[in-house]
Design an enzyme around this catalytic site. Structure first.
Site, PDB file in Angstrom:
ATOM      1  N   ASP A  63     -60.312 -18.032  43.889  1.00  0.00           N
ATOM      2  CA  ASP A  63     -59.651 -16.768  44.244  1.00  0.00           C
ATOM      3  C   ASP A  63     -59.503 -16.717  45.763  1.00  0.00           C
ATOM      4  O   ASP A  63     -60.203 -17.427  46.492  1.00  0.00           O
ATOM      5  CB  ASP A  63     -60.500 -15.573  43.756  1.00  0.00           C
TER       6      ASP A  63
ATOM      7  N   ASP B 203     -56.026 -19.535  49.052  1.00  0.00           N
ATOM      8  CA  ASP B 203     -54.803 -18.753  48.894  1.00  0.00           C
ATOM      9  C   ASP B 203     -53.824 -19.605  48.093  1.00  0.00           C
ATOM     10  O   ASP B 203     -53.233 -20.560  48.605  1.00  0.00           O
ATOM     11  CB  ASP B 203     -54.223 -18.401  50.269  1.00  0.00           C
TER      12      ASP B 203
ATOM     13  N   TYR C 212     -40.246 -10.842  39.051  1.00  0.00           N
ATOM     14  CA  TYR C 212     -41.457 -11.213  38.301  1.00  0.00           C
ATOM     15  C   TYR C 212     -41.084 -11.833  36.958  1.00  0.00           C
ATOM     16  O   TYR C 212     -41.596 -12.891  36.584  1.00  0.00           O
ATOM     17  CB  TYR C 212     -42.285  -9.941  38.105  1.00  0.00           C
TER      18      TYR C 212
ATOM     19  N   LYS D 176     -41.873 -15.544  35.462  1.00  0.00           N
ATOM     20  CA  LYS D 176     -42.708 -15.752  34.271  1.00  0.00           C
ATOM     21  C   LYS D 176     -41.931 -16.500  33.171  1.00  0.00           C
ATOM     22  O   LYS D 176     -42.514 -17.300  32.444  1.00  0.00           O
ATOM     23  CB  LYS D 176     -43.252 -14.409  33.767  1.00  0.00           C
TER      24      LYS D 176
ATOM     25  N   ALA E  12     -51.883  -4.747  30.998  1.00  0.00           N
ATOM     26  CA  ALA E  12     -53.327  -4.916  30.839  1.00  0.00           C
ATOM     27  C   ALA E  12     -54.102  -3.919  31.681  1.00  0.00           C
ATOM     28  O   ALA E  12     -53.643  -3.483  32.740  1.00  0.00           O
ATOM     29  CB  ALA E  12     -53.713  -6.340  31.230  1.00  0.00           C
TER      30      ALA E  12
ATOM     31  N   THR F 139     -56.175  -3.607  34.127  1.00  0.00           N
ATOM     32  CA  THR F 139     -56.758  -4.243  35.314  1.00  0.00           C
ATOM     33  C   THR F 139     -56.131  -3.597  36.556  1.00  0.00           C
ATOM     34  O   THR F 139     -55.126  -2.895  36.442  1.00  0.00           O
ATOM     35  CB  THR F 139     -56.437  -5.759  35.360  1.00  0.00           C
TER      36      THR F 139
HETATM   37  N1  NAD Z   1     -52.285  -6.681  34.676  1.00  0.00           N
HETATM   38  C1  NAD Z   1     -51.214  -6.735  33.893  1.00  0.00           C
HETATM   39  O1  NAD Z   1     -50.713  -5.728  33.384  1.00  0.00           O
HETATM   40  C2  NAD Z   1     -50.606  -8.094  33.571  1.00  0.00           C
HETATM   41  C3  NAD Z   1     -49.762  -8.196  32.465  1.00  0.00           C
HETATM   42  C4  NAD Z   1     -49.220  -9.452  32.159  1.00  0.00           C
HETATM   43  C5  NAD Z   1     -49.548 -10.550  32.931  1.00  0.00           C
HETATM   44  N2  NAD Z   1     -50.387 -10.403  33.995  1.00  0.00           N
HETATM   45  C6  NAD Z   1     -50.694 -11.608  34.768  1.00  0.00           C
HETATM   46  O2  NAD Z   1     -52.106 -11.813  34.808  1.00  0.00           O
HETATM   47  C7  NAD Z   1     -52.462 -12.428  36.046  1.00  0.00           C
HETATM   48  C8  NAD Z   1     -53.494 -11.639  36.830  1.00  0.00           C
HETATM   49  O3  NAD Z   1     -53.559 -10.390  36.370  1.00  0.00           O
HETATM   50  P1  NAD Z   1     -54.905  -9.515  36.294  1.00  0.00           P
HETATM   51  O4  NAD Z   1     -54.445  -8.265  35.671  1.00  0.00           O
HETATM   52  O5  NAD Z   1     -56.028 -10.286  35.709  1.00  0.00           O
HETATM   53  O6  NAD Z   1     -55.134  -9.248  37.866  1.00  0.00           O
HETATM   54  P2  NAD Z   1     -56.191  -8.481  38.763  1.00  0.00           P
HETATM   55  O7  NAD Z   1     -55.413  -7.568  39.625  1.00  0.00           O
HETATM   56  O8  NAD Z   1     -57.328  -7.928  37.970  1.00  0.00           O
HETATM   57  O9  NAD Z   1     -56.743  -9.713  39.641  1.00  0.00           O
HETATM   58  C9  NAD Z   1     -55.907 -10.528  40.378  1.00  0.00           C
HETATM   59  C10 NAD Z   1     -56.767 -11.545  41.116  1.00  0.00           C
HETATM   60  O10 NAD Z   1     -55.873 -12.454  41.771  1.00  0.00           O
HETATM   61  C11 NAD Z   1     -56.384 -12.711  43.059  1.00  0.00           C
HETATM   62  N3  NAD Z   1     -55.306 -13.148  43.945  1.00  0.00           N
HETATM   63  C12 NAD Z   1     -54.282 -12.400  44.428  1.00  0.00           C
HETATM   64  N4  NAD Z   1     -53.514 -13.135  45.257  1.00  0.00           N
HETATM   65  C13 NAD Z   1     -54.066 -14.383  45.287  1.00  0.00           C
HETATM   66  C14 NAD Z   1     -53.752 -15.571  45.986  1.00  0.00           C
HETATM   67  N5  NAD Z   1     -52.686 -15.628  46.813  1.00  0.00           N
HETATM   68  N6  NAD Z   1     -54.530 -16.674  45.803  1.00  0.00           N
HETATM   69  C15 NAD Z   1     -55.616 -16.607  44.991  1.00  0.00           C
HETATM   70  N7  NAD Z   1     -55.976 -15.499  44.302  1.00  0.00           N
HETATM   71  C16 NAD Z   1     -55.211 -14.394  44.456  1.00  0.00           C
HETATM   72  C17 NAD Z   1     -56.970 -11.373  43.503  1.00  0.00           C
HETATM   73  O11 NAD Z   1     -57.872 -11.521  44.576  1.00  0.00           O
HETATM   74  C18 NAD Z   1     -57.635 -10.903  42.205  1.00  0.00           C
HETATM   75  O12 NAD Z   1     -58.979 -11.358  42.094  1.00  0.00           O
HETATM   76  C19 NAD Z   1     -51.168 -12.609  36.813  1.00  0.00           C
HETATM   77  O13 NAD Z   1     -50.651 -13.900  36.542  1.00  0.00           O
HETATM   78  C20 NAD Z   1     -50.293 -11.526  36.212  1.00  0.00           C
HETATM   79  O14 NAD Z   1     -48.926 -11.812  36.393  1.00  0.00           O
HETATM   80  C21 NAD Z   1     -50.908  -9.206  34.336  1.00  0.00           C
END
Ligand code: NAD
Length: 255
Positions: A36, A61, A153, A157, A186, A188
């Site tokens: 992360d 990153d 986005y 995807k 989700a 989150t």
């Molecule tokens: N949350 C939703 O509604 C949702 C729905 C569908 C898909 N997703 C996908 O799930 C994945 C993450 O979602 P989540 O809800 O678990 O997120 P989250 O917000 O809970 O966590 C995201 C994490 O990514 C890390 N991050 C951000 N930028 C970064 C970088 N440049 N390098 C390394 N780490 C980095 C952050 O520090 C954080 O720990 C993404 O691929 C997102 O597109 C999310």
């Protein structure tokens, strides 16, 4: 234990679904490298999960080429190899495309698509050394149906789904399976990037409620539900499953 002694790398692992994945893979017997950009988040994860040397971390990153590739090599070195990669990193990106900020578009492509592509290209050599492996990407329901509010986005995807179906064929002779999970909205921190961008908390709640009317099961996805799907795709239980995009969306994409 479905992951006994497997060497597993999870990206975007300090929060949300990635974090749930770290917990689940550990519980199933794996050794895990959590990657992360959030160093404090990784340190908190290590403290809270208290898994000793079964959990290591890499701060990177992933929106940079060096970070995406270097984190794979760093994880392989810390774990002694890689059997499973859950490349979960991604972010909402800009909204509409009129007057599109090209830098914002590039940042979205870098984190959603470039990071997944480079990580897979880097991990395949490590998996060959282990005689095979499994790659799981994270797309979204927006990688299966278009999104009125998030075209950048969504296009990233969809590309991740295309990457999955292509690499499933390319890497099959290496005994590496490649699949993708497609979560619905989700529960989150990232959720607000979809329903709450530039609006008040009240309007965000209305947006979320409206979205839920499109989900037959009528609720948000829990992080552990997505982690369980990723674990299944990575496990021997899915030994003949490759190239699929698995929605975890309460029926959102059924229509
Ligand atoms: N949350 C939703 O509604 C949702 C729905 C569908 C898909 N997703 C996908 O799930 C994945 C993450 O979602 P989540 O809800 O678990 O997120 P989250 O917000 O809970 O966590 C995201 C994490 O990514 C890390 N991050 C951000 N930028 C970064 C970088 N440049 N390098 C390394 N780490 C980095 C952050 O520090 C954080 O720990 C993404 O691929 C997102 O597109 C999310």
């Amino acid at each position: 234990m479905r992951m006994k002694d497997k060497l597993v790398m999870v990206t975007a692992a300090a929060s949300g679904m990635g974090r749930a994945g770290v917990e689940l893979f550990l519980a199933e017997g794996a050794r895990v490298c959590a990657v992360d950009v959030d160093a404090a988040g990784l340190a908190a994860l290590v403290r809270q999960l208290d898994a000793g040397d079964r959990l290591v971390t890499v701060e990177a990153d992933l929106s940079t080429a060096g970070g995406a590739r270097g984190s794979v090599d760093a994880a392989a070195e810390k774990l002694g190899g890689i059997d499973v990669l859950w490349a979960h990193a991604g972010a909402p990106g800009p909204g509409g495309i009129e007057d599109l900020d090209i830098d914002a578009w590039q940042r979205a492509v870098a984190l959603n698509l470039q990071s997944a592509t480079l990580a897979a290209g880097q991990v395949i050599g490590h998996m060959r050394k282990r005689g095979g492996g499994a790659i799981v990407f994270t797309a979204s329901v927006s990688g299966m149906v278009g999104s009125m509010w998030a075209p950048v986005y969504s296009s990233c995807k969809f590309a991740v789904v295309g990457l999955t179906k292509s690499l499933a064929q390319t890497f099959a002779p290496d005994n590496v399976r490649v699949n993708v999970v497609c979560p619905g909205l989700a529960d989150t921190p990232m959720k607000t990037g979809f329903t709450g961008r530039g609006v008040s908390a009240e309007v965000a709640a209305e947006n979320e409620a409206r979205m839920m009317t499109l989900v037959p099961m009528g609720r948000l996805v829990r992080p552990d539900e997505v982690a369980k799907a990723a674990l299944w795709l990575a496990s021997e239980d899915a030994s003949f499953v490759t190239g699929i995009a698995l929605p975890v969306d309460g029926g959102f994409t059924c229509r």
